[in-house]
Design a protein around this motif. Sequence first.
Motif, PDB file in Angstrom:
ATOM      1  N   ASP A 163       0.797  -1.232   0.000  1.00  0.00           N
ATOM      2  CA  ASP A 163       0.000   0.000   0.000  1.00  0.00           C
ATOM      3  C   ASP A 163       0.827   1.278   0.000  1.00  0.00           C
ATOM      4  O   ASP A 163       0.444   2.269  -0.605  1.00  0.00           O
ATOM      5  CB  ASP A 163      -0.934   0.019   1.220  1.00  0.00           C
ATOM      6  N   ALA A 164       1.908   1.285   0.723  1.00  0.00           N
ATOM      7  CA  ALA A 164       2.715   2.497   0.848  1.00  0.00           C
ATOM      8  C   ALA A 164       4.163   2.093   1.091  1.00  0.00           C
ATOM      9  O   ALA A 164       4.429   0.970   1.514  1.00  0.00           O
ATOM     10  CB  ALA A 164       2.209   3.353   2.001  1.00  0.00           C
ATOM     11  N   PRO A 165       5.079   3.006   0.821  1.00  0.00           N
ATOM     12  CA  PRO A 165       6.490   2.681   1.100  1.00  0.00           C
ATOM     13  C   PRO A 165       6.681   2.346   2.573  1.00  0.00           C
ATOM     14  O   PRO A 165       6.106   2.988   3.459  1.00  0.00           O
ATOM     15  CB  PRO A 165       7.210   3.974   0.714  1.00  0.00           C
ATOM     16  N   LYS A 168       7.246   4.494   5.927  1.00  0.00           N
ATOM     17  CA  LYS A 168       6.192   5.314   6.542  1.00  0.00           C
ATOM     18  C   LYS A 168       5.925   4.850   7.976  1.00  0.00           C
ATOM     19  O   LYS A 168       5.956   3.657   8.282  1.00  0.00           O
ATOM     20  CB  LYS A 168       4.907   5.195   5.727  1.00  0.00           C
ATOM     21  N   ARG A 169       5.600   5.798   8.842  1.00  0.00           N
ATOM     22  CA  ARG A 169       5.497   5.497  10.273  1.00  0.00           C
ATOM     23  C   ARG A 169       4.409   4.491  10.596  1.00  0.00           C
ATOM     24  O   ARG A 169       4.504   3.794  11.604  1.00  0.00           O
ATOM     25  CB  ARG A 169       5.303   6.795  11.059  1.00  0.00           C
ATOM     26  N   TRP A 172       5.832   1.199  11.397  1.00  0.00           N
ATOM     27  CA  TRP A 172       6.867   1.064  12.422  1.00  0.00           C
ATOM     28  C   TRP A 172       6.598   0.012  13.487  1.00  0.00           C
ATOM     29  O   TRP A 172       7.552  -0.618  13.974  1.00  0.00           O
ATOM     30  CB  TRP A 172       7.153   2.425  13.049  1.00  0.00           C
ATOM     31  N   GLN A 220      11.646   1.549  -2.060  1.00  0.00           N
ATOM     32  CA  GLN A 220      11.523   1.113  -0.661  1.00  0.00           C
ATOM     33  C   GLN A 220      12.790   1.437   0.119  1.00  0.00           C
ATOM     34  O   GLN A 220      12.743   1.888   1.277  1.00  0.00           O
ATOM     35  CB  GLN A 220      11.258  -0.400  -0.587  1.00  0.00           C
ATOM     36  N   LEU A 222      14.919   3.764  -0.477  1.00  0.00           N
ATOM     37  CA  LEU A 222      14.930   5.213  -0.282  1.00  0.00           C
ATOM     38  C   LEU A 222      14.004   5.604   0.865  1.00  0.00           C
ATOM     39  O   LEU A 222      14.327   6.462   1.682  1.00  0.00           O
ATOM     40  CB  LEU A 222      14.458   5.849  -1.580  1.00  0.00           C
ATOM     41  N   SER A 223      12.857   4.949   0.919  1.00  0.00           N
ATOM     42  CA  SER A 223      11.892   5.246   1.971  1.00  0.00           C
ATOM     43  C   SER A 223      12.434   4.855   3.340  1.00  0.00           C
ATOM     44  O   SER A 223      12.378   5.635   4.297  1.00  0.00           O
ATOM     45  CB  SER A 223      10.580   4.517   1.686  1.00  0.00           C
ATOM     46  N   SER A 226      15.227   7.389   4.182  1.00  0.00           N
ATOM     47  CA  SER A 226      14.786   8.783   4.347  1.00  0.00           C
ATOM     48  C   SER A 226      13.893   8.975   5.554  1.00  0.00           C
ATOM     49  O   SER A 226      13.934  10.015   6.199  1.00  0.00           O
ATOM     50  CB  SER A 226      14.049   9.260   3.091  1.00  0.00           C
ATOM     51  N   GLU A 227      13.050   7.992   5.837  1.00  0.00           N
ATOM     52  CA  GLU A 227      12.127   8.132   6.962  1.00  0.00           C
ATOM     53  C   GLU A 227      12.819   7.878   8.296  1.00  0.00           C
ATOM     54  O   GLU A 227      12.211   8.027   9.348  1.00  0.00           O
ATOM     55  CB  GLU A 227      10.952   7.155   6.800  1.00  0.00           C
ATOM     56  N   GLY A 228      14.059   7.451   8.257  1.00  0.00           N
ATOM     57  CA  GLY A 228      14.801   7.266   9.500  1.00  0.00           C
ATOM     58  C   GLY A 228      14.515   5.957  10.203  1.00  0.00           C
ATOM     59  O   GLY A 228      14.718   5.841  11.413  1.00  0.00           O
TER      60      GLY A 228
END
Lengths: 356, 137, 368
Positions: A163-165, A168-169, A172, A220, A222-223, A226-228
């Motif tokens: 659904d999303a990279p 994304k939090r 987590w 993915q 990159l995500s 980048s999102e840490g």
Amino acid sequence: MSFPTTGAIDCDLHPAVPGMRALLPYLDDHWREQVVVRGIDGLDPSSFPVNIPANGRPGSRPDGGKPGSDLALLQQQALAPFHTRFGICNVLYGAQSVHNVDLAAALSRAINDWLAAEWLDREPRLRGSIVVPIQDIDLAVDEIDRRAADHRFVQILLPAASDAPYGKRRYWPLFAAAERHGLPVCLHAGSTFRHATTLNGWPSYYLEDTVAMSQAHQAQLLSLVSEGVFTKFPGLTVVLAESGFTWLPQFMWRAVKTWRAMRAEIPWVDRAPSEIIRDHVRFTLQPTDAPPDAAMMARTIEQIGTDRFLLFSTDYPHWHFDAQAALPEGLSPALVQRMLIDNPLETYPRLRESLP
Amino acid sequence: MSKHVVATVAEIPPGKRKLVTVRGRSIAVFNLDGEFYGLFNRCPHQGGPMCEGILTGLIQSNEPGHYEYSRAGEILRCPWHGWEFDVRTGQSFCDPSKISVRSYPMEVAPGQTVVQGPYVAETIPVTVEEQYVVVEM
Amino acid sequence: MSQTLLERAAAPAARLMLVDCDVHHALRSPADLHPYLSQRWRDHLKTYGSRKPTPFTGASPFFKSAPALSRKDTWPPAGGTPGSDLAFMQEQLLDRYGIEAGMLHLLSITGMDQRNQDFGAALCRAINEWQYAEWTQQDRRLKAAIVVPGEDAPAAIAEIEHWAGNRDFCQVSLVTHTIEPMGRRRYWPIFEAAAANGLPIGLHSSGSNGHAISPAGWSSFYTEEHHSIAISQQGLVSSLVCEGVFSRIPALKVVIVEAGLAWVPSLCWRLDRHWARMRDEVPHLTRPPSEYIREQMWFTTQPMDEPENPDDLRDILSWLGWDRILFATDYPHWDFDDPDTAMKVSLTEQQRRMVFRDNARSVYGLDK
């Protein structure tokens, strides 16, 4: 060519679910009845149609069956020729694309139970990846927590695109569970088809979809960086399976170049993306996407800048090499040794528990 | 090295800068809260006119989603490629890979959350003599 | 004046004349197009305006690193947005660097991805008229791309044929975010028309199609979106090759602009390896995919890849082929490549001439 060593660890095998019938014993009364009453079947993923020759090497199909659905054939063709000590099973069946999250959870659980009973129980060299209903993060964490006590399950399996990279939090809690249990998270080639296989929509050919899978992997990666995710979960390891890796050097150069310009947008990325990737991300070997000559492969690996990134895999029964020619040209003997044994043992701590 | 008057103090109020050419070289003098700092107007990356860039604060973070803002107006962003430089020291705030053919020493002081890189913009000593801003080049 | 300008002024004779394959001119405002639009479309532009599959009327949801995506030092002193003032562009780019030809790419406003297709077609015509009257005729170094409403093949072909033969236009431009993968057959007539008229297709990342920016979904940061340009062009190249566009139209030339190029070899290796096992699906491809790429595609250099060891980039350039590579500055964007300092790979004289000038003159037919 005989395989250069014993004790190799194959980090990507695909036992195939023959059909929903095979999962019925592992569903509860309610879901077993739903499956039968509603005719729920046909969940082979579109990312890997089973009749395509590239998805089933010669000899991997039992009579009338799917490639990879027969344990004896897997033992003969995947384990024996490479003197494999451990093989990690990534079951590709469509539970993670289902829209009903409760059904997804029931199917995931059934797949994991099926794998344990009919593969891991019968072949001591095999290990498993936990299939989780990624569609609902709480249910996914439940399945991880439930399964983690069985140490034959050595990682968590996700499709490379859903659904999303994954940085994304909302994802987590899954990484928290992975870190808590010491389990790597594997992003395996394949899509749940929530998004088109390319950003320009749906290509005509399966060849294009296959090639495009590495673009999902790159996005993915990159995500996650980048999102840490690796700042937040410093104990996490991510494995990209069937992503290829010869694109990695240029990917790292570009990621570092962009980070230098945009550091203030993602200030929790406290060191160069290339360093983060070297420390936290691993890649399975097959399919290799090798350059045409060995010298270029050797240079590419040098540019990746670490010998810890590569994990041996056959990707059985997917057909990427003939006979036992699983090792591409251009890998140094030292890298081969690391790839076959040391890197998998470092990546999958649970494997070490089985060592004498 | 010799001293050059580049401006009067009044010409460069706090938060402002002046670009001048001294001995054929383009430089800028910045006033950060009453203190003067000089930089050569040439980015060590591709030679861009870095001193024409915007001044920002420093954003740091130990945790995704948390932003710590400090040092307003003390970070120079080169208009080419956006690299961040500490005006006071010329130090850039990006860190290339440790696999490097150039062996610059790299240090992270304890407690720092932003890794400093080997790309350093050339600074210029600046003093104030009576009402004049003086650089030494 | 900066030090570098002084240095350059001192040695003009030594300078190799350059072709810059990515220059961004700009409208001061959409009203600049009014002279080239009918009253109906002028009114439409002012009211309903630009409508695309994007959430905001005035911006992308991925906010860029700088206003107008541009270097702060490119805002014209006389006013207007970066790239909108020809005199300032001449001073800051064309004269300063000895550029003998600059290939223009307009990024805003785009016509091809307008949801109102008639409006989109009218915009494309107006843009081309504006480019001709106010840019290429005002400075003969500048060459334009024929902007076409590429989701409507007949309209796009009409636009190509309207401008074909006009030497101010050196290529045909489509947005890269298309509704279907660009190799699909709905676009074939456009490629055929371009090739028949001797015009390359120039593909600069642009446009909106409503798809997520990656097959994995919507990313969060401009950091990701900016890098995703290079990733998405892999899919675009794959599509052109695998759908047989190159085998079908041997005369077609395609230029990929502003995606860098270090990703090309590994894409070629991946395409070739998988094609070898799936040839039966694509019998129209009679040769390995990489051969089509290395014969019919070109790639601009910007943003220049920056490996720690510059020689690593030479491997890439050499594998791709020195004749495939086109230097570009991407002026006035924030990640501009300076012709004197961006290329850190040491080149032979011949390689330098090819990359900075001769390849472009050949691809764009500047010597005819």
